[in-house]
Write a protein that holds these residues in place. Sequence first.
Motif, mmCIF file in Angstrom:
data_model
loop_
_atom_site.group_PDB
_atom_site.id
_atom_site.type_symbol
_atom_site.label_atom_id
_atom_site.label_comp_id
_atom_site.label_asym_id
_atom_site.label_seq_id
_atom_site.Cartn_x
_atom_site.Cartn_y
_atom_site.Cartn_z
ATOM 1 N N PRO A 162 17.393 -5.703 -9.748
ATOM 2 C CA PRO A 162 16.488 -6.104 -8.656
ATOM 3 C C PRO A 162 15.287 -5.187 -8.453
ATOM 4 O O PRO A 162 14.163 -5.688 -8.280
ATOM 5 N N PRO A 163 15.445 -3.836 -8.485
ATOM 6 C CA PRO A 163 14.239 -3.001 -8.308
ATOM 7 C C PRO A 163 13.238 -3.161 -9.446
ATOM 8 O O PRO A 163 12.019 -3.057 -9.226
ATOM 9 N N VAL A 164 13.716 -3.404 -10.659
ATOM 10 C CA VAL A 164 12.826 -3.577 -11.810
ATOM 11 C C VAL A 164 12.069 -4.899 -11.682
ATOM 12 O O VAL A 164 10.851 -4.968 -11.912
ATOM 13 N N PHE A 165 12.785 -5.965 -11.312
ATOM 14 C CA PHE A 165 12.101 -7.246 -11.151
ATOM 15 C C PHE A 165 11.099 -7.193 -10.008
ATOM 16 O O PHE A 165 9.991 -7.732 -10.115
ATOM 17 N N ARG A 166 11.451 -6.531 -8.903
ATOM 18 C CA ARG A 166 10.506 -6.416 -7.791
ATOM 19 C C ARG A 166 9.248 -5.672 -8.218
ATOM 20 O O ARG A 166 8.135 -6.059 -7.850
ATOM 21 N N ALA A 167 9.405 -4.606 -9.007
ATOM 22 C CA ALA A 167 8.233 -3.866 -9.481
ATOM 23 C C ALA A 167 7.353 -4.766 -10.336
ATOM 24 O O ALA A 167 6.125 -4.803 -10.169
ATOM 25 N N PHE A 168 7.960 -5.514 -11.232
ATOM 26 C CA PHE A 168 7.221 -6.390 -12.145
ATOM 27 C C PHE A 168 6.514 -7.515 -11.397
ATOM 28 O O PHE A 168 5.324 -7.781 -11.629
ATOM 29 N N ALA A 169 7.227 -8.183 -10.504
ATOM 30 C CA ALA A 169 6.702 -9.395 -9.879
ATOM 31 C C ALA A 169 5.864 -9.134 -8.647
ATOM 32 O O ALA A 169 5.123 -10.020 -8.211
ATOM 33 N N GLU A 170 5.955 -7.931 -8.085
ATOM 34 C CA GLU A 170 5.241 -7.694 -6.834
ATOM 35 C C GLU A 170 4.695 -6.279 -6.705
ATOM 36 O O GLU A 170 3.482 -6.067 -6.580
ATOM 37 N N ALA A 171 5.584 -5.275 -6.720
ATOM 38 C CA ALA A 171 5.208 -3.938 -6.254
ATOM 39 C C ALA A 171 4.142 -3.279 -7.116
ATOM 40 O O ALA A 171 3.263 -2.577 -6.594
ATOM 41 N N ASN A 172 4.203 -3.458 -8.437
ATOM 42 C CA ASN A 172 3.219 -2.796 -9.299
ATOM 43 C C ASN A 172 1.807 -3.280 -8.999
ATOM 44 O O ASN A 172 0.858 -2.482 -8.929
ATOM 45 N N ALA A 173 1.635 -4.586 -8.834
ATOM 46 C CA ALA A 173 0.307 -5.124 -8.531
ATOM 47 C C ALA A 173 -0.169 -4.679 -7.148
ATOM 48 O O ALA A 173 -1.340 -4.324 -6.968
ATOM 49 N N ARG A 174 0.728 -4.691 -6.178
ATOM 50 C CA ARG A 174 0.326 -4.274 -4.833
ATOM 51 C C ARG A 174 -0.122 -2.813 -4.829
ATOM 52 O O ARG A 174 -1.121 -2.452 -4.205
ATOM 53 N N LYS A 175 0.602 -1.963 -5.513
ATOM 54 C CA LYS A 175 0.257 -0.549 -5.543
ATOM 55 C C LYS A 175 -1.033 -0.311 -6.331
ATOM 56 O O LYS A 175 -1.929 0.418 -5.878
ATOM 57 N N LEU A 176 -1.152 -0.936 -7.499
ATOM 58 C CA LEU A 176 -2.307 -0.699 -8.360
ATOM 59 C C LEU A 176 -3.604 -1.183 -7.721
ATOM 60 O O LEU A 176 -4.641 -0.507 -7.793
ATOM 61 N N PHE A 177 -3.558 -2.356 -7.081
ATOM 62 C CA PHE A 177 -4.774 -2.969 -6.538
ATOM 63 C C PHE A 177 -4.907 -2.788 -5.024
ATOM 64 O O PHE A 177 -5.842 -3.316 -4.424
ATOM 65 N N GLY A 178 -3.974 -2.073 -4.401
ATOM 66 C CA GLY A 178 -4.066 -1.813 -2.969
ATOM 67 C C GLY A 178 -3.920 -3.054 -2.114
ATOM 68 O O GLY A 178 -4.613 -3.194 -1.099
ATOM 69 N N LEU A 179 -3.014 -3.952 -2.482
ATOM 70 C CA LEU A 179 -2.825 -5.204 -1.756
ATOM 71 C C LEU A 179 -1.791 -5.018 -0.654
ATOM 72 O O LEU A 179 -0.699 -4.500 -0.896
ATOM 73 N N THR A 180 -2.113 -5.459 0.537
ATOM 74 C CA THR A 180 -1.175 -5.365 1.648
ATOM 75 C C THR A 180 -0.335 -6.625 1.717
ATOM 76 O O THR A 180 -0.767 -7.712 1.322
#
Length: 354
Positions: A314-332
């Motif tokens: 679950p943490p790996v899928f969350r990073a792939f599908a959501e968290a990495n993009a939010r962190k990289l692009f500063g998305l709230t």
Amino acid sequence: MRRYDRPLRLLRDGQIRYTGPISPPILHFGYDGWSSPRDLPMERDDAGWVAEVPTSGRHVVDCVVRSARSGSCDNNDGADYRLWIGLDPVDAHTHVRAPGGGTLGFDSLRTAAFAGGMTHALVSWTDNDFVEIAAEATPWLTQLVWVRPGGPDPDDVRRRLAAGCAGLKLHPAYDGYPADVPGLDPYLRVAQEARVPVTVHSAPGPADPDLIRRLAERFPAVRFVLYHTYLGPPEGRRRAARHAVALPNLYLETSWCRSAEAERLIDEVGPDRVLFGSDAATDGPDHYVRRPPNIEMTENYNTGLLRLAQRLAPPVFRAFAEANARKLFGLTRVTPVARPAAVRRARRRRRPSL
């Protein structure tokens, strides 16, 4: 200006809220690919219509909304709706170039995003002004500024970034220049100053990963995302992955990659630098649910994402599908507020069992 928000939302406690045109609505839903579909009447509240569904042990709710009176249906223009449970996924690669339907039309992108359950998307096209209008009208869209050697003016790029654009988009193949051309340097300096990522179409020829690596070496403080990882034979994806392993400012995005390939890239590069993207809506409104499958004729996006959700931790899928993009692009993340518990309990007593 009209705002184009999502008509269906899944709240954290299993409530589904509907704000579309059907009234009074019945939720027709199933789980993880339409298994065990059933009907559930929705009840009125101050913000629309609500129903509460069990979510334990499931990844997604697949659904449409039907009228309790007329039989009419809101089925997302035939593509149905998908709602992810406990996840707010981001599509890191979409395009819009015109209003309406068809390839890269705004209506097609909206339908595709809702069919995949996306709650946010990064969007770009050569016409930055039109993309700006679309993003301003759409809370779940964030613009990337399309640049090429010689245009637009770097000061215009600075203005757009200051106004909320999340990064830059380069397409060496479409615009006809080598990816490492020095003419990009003024824009990469702007990206470095603003601390925003640069996304780059990656494919054979002028967009080869070897050339993109040279950009990353020339600007080590800038984070580069290889769109598609490589839109071509597997050999190019192997090289792109090796470059990402060697350079910490290179990230991979997986549009048009099968789920098994995305999983391999995550294993090789690490879970923090691989992002989900779809290239929507280059295949029109059913981009995520295409039949026959549009990813190497073996999967569509909804099938592939569900397979990854089932296979990855679950943490790996969350990073792939959501968290990495939010962190990289500063998305709230904007999460709707659920009803107070006392109101939920009162409504639950009056609701028929599933």
